[in-house]
Scaffold this motif. Structure first.
Motif, PDB file in Angstrom:
ATOM      1  N   ARG A  16      28.135  61.859  47.642  1.00  0.00           N
ATOM      2  CA  ARG A  16      28.925  62.114  48.764  1.00  0.00           C
ATOM      3  C   ARG A  16      28.724  60.597  49.789  1.00  0.00           C
ATOM      4  O   ARG A  16      27.786  60.936  50.636  1.00  0.00           O
ATOM      5  CB  ARG A  16      28.473  63.293  49.596  1.00  0.00           C
ATOM      6  CG  ARG A  16      29.600  63.753  50.913  1.00  0.00           C
ATOM      7  CD  ARG A  16      29.093  65.175  51.433  1.00  0.00           C
ATOM      8  NE  ARG A  16      30.090  65.534  52.697  1.00  0.00           N
ATOM      9  CZ  ARG A  16      29.805  65.257  53.761  1.00  0.00           C
ATOM     10  NH1 ARG A  16      28.749  64.843  53.897  1.00  0.00           N
ATOM     11  NH2 ARG A  16      30.752  65.645  54.569  1.00  0.00           N
ATOM     12  N   TRP A  17      29.461  59.832  49.488  1.00  0.00           N
ATOM     13  CA  TRP A  17      29.108  58.479  49.809  1.00  0.00           C
ATOM     14  C   TRP A  17      30.084  58.051  51.124  1.00  0.00           C
ATOM     15  O   TRP A  17      31.219  58.497  51.386  1.00  0.00           O
ATOM     16  CB  TRP A  17      29.648  57.454  48.833  1.00  0.00           C
ATOM     17  CG  TRP A  17      28.327  57.447  47.791  1.00  0.00           C
ATOM     18  CD1 TRP A  17      27.407  58.086  47.664  1.00  0.00           C
ATOM     19  CD2 TRP A  17      28.438  56.485  46.641  1.00  0.00           C
ATOM     20  NE1 TRP A  17      26.437  57.871  46.752  1.00  0.00           N
ATOM     21  CE2 TRP A  17      26.997  56.757  45.984  1.00  0.00           C
ATOM     22  CE3 TRP A  17      29.413  55.582  45.978  1.00  0.00           C
ATOM     23  CZ2 TRP A  17      26.881  56.130  44.838  1.00  0.00           C
ATOM     24  CZ3 TRP A  17      28.883  54.879  45.062  1.00  0.00           C
ATOM     25  CH2 TRP A  17      27.750  55.243  44.190  1.00  0.00           C
ATOM     26  N   GLY A  18      29.308  57.314  51.906  1.00  0.00           N
ATOM     27  CA  GLY A  18      29.901  56.914  53.155  1.00  0.00           C
ATOM     28  C   GLY A  18      30.191  55.371  53.012  1.00  0.00           C
ATOM     29  O   GLY A  18      30.852  54.540  53.885  1.00  0.00           O
ATOM     30  N   ASP A  43      31.867  64.616  43.435  1.00  0.00           N
ATOM     31  CA  ASP A  43      32.225  63.876  44.512  1.00  0.00           C
ATOM     32  C   ASP A  43      32.620  64.495  45.642  1.00  0.00           C
ATOM     33  O   ASP A  43      33.561  64.974  45.652  1.00  0.00           O
ATOM     34  CB  ASP A  43      33.242  62.824  43.890  1.00  0.00           C
ATOM     35  CG  ASP A  43      33.372  61.426  44.726  1.00  0.00           C
ATOM     36  OD1 ASP A  43      32.903  61.550  45.918  1.00  0.00           O
ATOM     37  OD2 ASP A  43      33.744  60.381  44.491  1.00  0.00           O
ATOM     38  N   SER A  45      33.026  62.887  48.497  1.00  0.00           N
ATOM     39  CA  SER A  45      33.503  61.645  49.273  1.00  0.00           C
ATOM     40  C   SER A  45      34.703  61.698  49.942  1.00  0.00           C
ATOM     41  O   SER A  45      35.533  62.825  49.424  1.00  0.00           O
ATOM     42  CB  SER A  45      33.437  60.297  48.589  1.00  0.00           C
ATOM     43  OG  SER A  45      31.837  60.069  47.991  1.00  0.00           O
ATOM     44  N   ASP A  46      35.097  61.107  51.067  1.00  0.00           N
ATOM     45  CA  ASP A  46      36.393  61.064  51.782  1.00  0.00           C
ATOM     46  C   ASP A  46      37.751  60.850  50.696  1.00  0.00           C
ATOM     47  O   ASP A  46      37.241  60.223  49.715  1.00  0.00           O
ATOM     48  CB  ASP A  46      36.341  60.347  53.007  1.00  0.00           C
ATOM     49  CG  ASP A  46      36.509  58.972  52.554  1.00  0.00           C
ATOM     50  OD1 ASP A  46      37.438  58.249  51.940  1.00  0.00           O
ATOM     51  OD2 ASP A  46      35.341  58.183  52.935  1.00  0.00           O
ATOM     52  N   PRO A  47      38.799  61.208  51.048  1.00  0.00           N
ATOM     53  CA  PRO A  47      39.992  60.959  49.926  1.00  0.00           C
ATOM     54  C   PRO A  47      40.035  59.490  49.306  1.00  0.00           C
ATOM     55  O   PRO A  47      40.296  59.232  48.189  1.00  0.00           O
ATOM     56  CB  PRO A  47      41.101  61.596  50.611  1.00  0.00           C
ATOM     57  CG  PRO A  47      40.636  62.423  51.586  1.00  0.00           C
ATOM     58  CD  PRO A  47      39.236  62.305  52.127  1.00  0.00           C
ATOM     59  N   ASP A  48      39.899  58.752  50.371  1.00  0.00           N
ATOM     60  CA  ASP A  48      40.107  57.132  49.838  1.00  0.00           C
ATOM     61  C   ASP A  48      39.084  56.607  48.883  1.00  0.00           C
ATOM     62  O   ASP A  48      39.168  56.048  47.978  1.00  0.00           O
ATOM     63  CB  ASP A  48      40.219  56.335  51.112  1.00  0.00           C
ATOM     64  CG  ASP A  48      41.373  56.281  51.907  1.00  0.00           C
ATOM     65  OD1 ASP A  48      42.380  57.186  51.202  1.00  0.00           O
ATOM     66  OD2 ASP A  48      41.668  56.038  52.903  1.00  0.00           O
ATOM     67  N   ARG A  49      37.971  56.986  49.390  1.00  0.00           N
ATOM     68  CA  ARG A  49      36.767  56.595  48.656  1.00  0.00           C
ATOM     69  C   ARG A  49      36.603  57.618  47.189  1.00  0.00           C
ATOM     70  O   ARG A  49      36.381  56.931  46.117  1.00  0.00           O
ATOM     71  CB  ARG A  49      35.367  56.978  49.305  1.00  0.00           C
ATOM     72  CG  ARG A  49      34.172  56.359  48.752  1.00  0.00           C
ATOM     73  CD  ARG A  49      33.006  56.050  49.906  1.00  0.00           C
ATOM     74  NE  ARG A  49      33.109  54.771  50.537  1.00  0.00           N
ATOM     75  CZ  ARG A  49      33.495  54.742  51.721  1.00  0.00           C
ATOM     76  NH1 ARG A  49      33.614  55.691  52.284  1.00  0.00           N
ATOM     77  NH2 ARG A  49      33.864  53.674  52.510  1.00  0.00           N
ATOM     78  N   PHE A  50      36.926  58.721  47.130  1.00  0.00           N
ATOM     79  CA  PHE A  50      37.288  59.687  45.916  1.00  0.00           C
ATOM     80  C   PHE A  50      38.126  58.812  45.009  1.00  0.00           C
ATOM     81  O   PHE A  50      37.602  58.816  43.795  1.00  0.00           O
ATOM     82  CB  PHE A  50      37.733  61.096  46.457  1.00  0.00           C
ATOM     83  CG  PHE A  50      37.835  61.812  45.137  1.00  0.00           C
ATOM     84  CD1 PHE A  50      36.814  62.566  45.027  1.00  0.00           C
ATOM     85  CD2 PHE A  50      38.910  61.849  44.286  1.00  0.00           C
ATOM     86  CE1 PHE A  50      36.808  63.731  43.701  1.00  0.00           C
ATOM     87  CE2 PHE A  50      38.990  62.862  43.234  1.00  0.00           C
ATOM     88  CZ  PHE A  50      37.819  63.598  42.980  1.00  0.00           C
ATOM     89  N   PRO A  65      36.236  66.800  42.168  1.00  0.00           N
ATOM     90  CA  PRO A  65      35.773  66.971  43.643  1.00  0.00           C
ATOM     91  C   PRO A  65      34.855  68.328  43.523  1.00  0.00           C
ATOM     92  O   PRO A  65      34.726  69.098  42.922  1.00  0.00           O
ATOM     93  CB  PRO A  65      37.283  67.457  43.866  1.00  0.00           C
ATOM     94  CG  PRO A  65      38.062  67.858  42.996  1.00  0.00           C
ATOM     95  CD  PRO A  65      37.511  67.265  41.734  1.00  0.00           C
ATOM     96  N   GLU A 302      26.334  66.204  59.783  1.00  0.00           N
ATOM     97  CA  GLU A 302      27.061  66.669  61.148  1.00  0.00           C
ATOM     98  C   GLU A 302      26.303  68.207  61.377  1.00  0.00           C
ATOM     99  O   GLU A 302      27.069  68.664  62.390  1.00  0.00           O
ATOM    100  CB  GLU A 302      28.469  66.839  60.516  1.00  0.00           C
ATOM    101  CG  GLU A 302      29.232  65.572  60.174  1.00  0.00           C
ATOM    102  CD  GLU A 302      30.513  65.772  59.625  1.00  0.00           C
ATOM    103  OE1 GLU A 302      30.862  67.031  59.363  1.00  0.00           O
ATOM    104  OE2 GLU A 302      31.281  65.055  59.227  1.00  0.00           O
TER     105      GLU A 302
END
Length: 326
Positions: A16-18, A43, A45-50, A65, A302
């Protein structure tokens, strides 16, 4: 290891990368790993990074996912997704900084002939200053019991039969171990099986100090011992001889952990000398962790998480309730 046979396992790797700064190194590892095991990357991670990860990894491994499993601990949600979708009974769970070689991977899998959960020994490679600092924690753990690695091998059916483990706990490895024990599983420690892991950045290391100290809320006796360090040092502040003896005792204890079961093959001779610094850090951070508890828990992403890990008794009660409800 070229020509090594494919192992009958599922390698589950939650991410789960930023930031993708370590992506090149992980991709090279996955390229080696896929020749030894079936690999599933979960994964969150956010959609773009995924999408970027899918482009890089889909030809190497299975990339999926994270399911909508409830809970504040993203790693647990990823692990549970991977366990549920695994194609093998024998599963290896590993953080994204873990780097197995074939011999260590085969060793932990072979232990599953006798055990339900197997824990090897992590060591940092390479060793910047902050990795040497944190290595002292591993040595002290090895000296008195066992360390908590970023990777385990386990039998999938046992964890599924327990209904997984709580995704609202901070010390997820301890929660998983206790869940396996709660259903009668056998946990086997292998401190002689060494598995490398990449160190975090110094900034990330510093950000984790209080969070890692908060893990001790899951082991109350340990928390009491750690919290007692600071008042003990204060009480002995006018007795330099006694403080010197305490310092030497900490170093000798860490050296005992270093020498245990071929430890010198991966832990440098200077490693035990970092132990007093780690103990001083924990002496301070344990009180900061107590303060965090009074504020409702420690920050984790968060969320603010209150529970480090449940007792085995509470886990058994949870499993019984869920079984009765089915």
């Amino acid at each position: 290891m070229k020509g090594a046979p494919l192992l009958d396992i599922e390698y589950v790797l939650p991410v789960r990368w930023g930031s993708d700064e370590t992506m090149e190194d992980l991709t090279a590892y996955l390229t080696r790993l896929r020749a030894w095991a079936d690999v599933t990357v979960i994964d969150g991670s956010d959609p773009d990074r995924f999408a970027a990860h899918a482009s890089a990894w889909s030809d190497l491994v299975r990339h999926i996912p994270c399911d909508g499993i409830p809970g504040a601990n993203g790693k647990v949600r990823g692990v549970l997704t991977g366990i549920a979708s695994a194609r093998h009974e024998r599963v290896v769970i590993a953080d994204d900084d873990v780097r197995y070689d074939y011999r260590a991977l085969a060793a932990v899998v072979a232990e599953l002939d006798l055990a339900t959960l197997v824990k090897p020994q992590n060591h940092f490679a390479p060793l910047p200053w902050h990795a040497r600092w944190d290595t002292a924690r591993s040595l002290l753990n090895r000296a008195v019991s066992s360390d908590y690695p970023g990777t385990y091998a386990l039998r999938r059916s046992t964890l599924l039969g327990a209904g997984g483990y709580d995704a609202d706990t901070l010390f997820e490895n301890l929660e998983m171990e206790r869940t396996i024990r709660a259903v009668g599983g056998r946990v086997r420690s292998r401190p002689d099986v060494f598995v490398a892991r990449r160190p975090p950045t110094a900034r990330h290391f510093l950000s984790q100090r209080v969070r890692q100290a908060y893990d001790s809320w899951g082991q109350p006796l340990r928390l009491v011992i750690e919290a007692a360090i600071l008042p003990t040092v204060w009480a002995l502040r006018h007795r330099p001889g006694a403080l010197t003896l305490l310092l030497l005792a900490v170093i000798l204890l860490a050296e005992r952990g270093r020498r245990r079961l071929d430890g010198p093959s991966v832990f440098p001779a200077s490693s035990a000398l970092w132990a007093p610094l780690w103990v001083a850090e924990r002496a301070l951070c344990s009180w900061l962790a107590i303060g965090a508890r009074l504020r409702g828990g420690v920050r984790y992403g968060e969320h603010r998480m209150r529970v480090a890990a449940h007792s085995r008794r509470r886990i058994r009660r949870r499993i019984s309730r869920e079984a009765a409800a089915r």
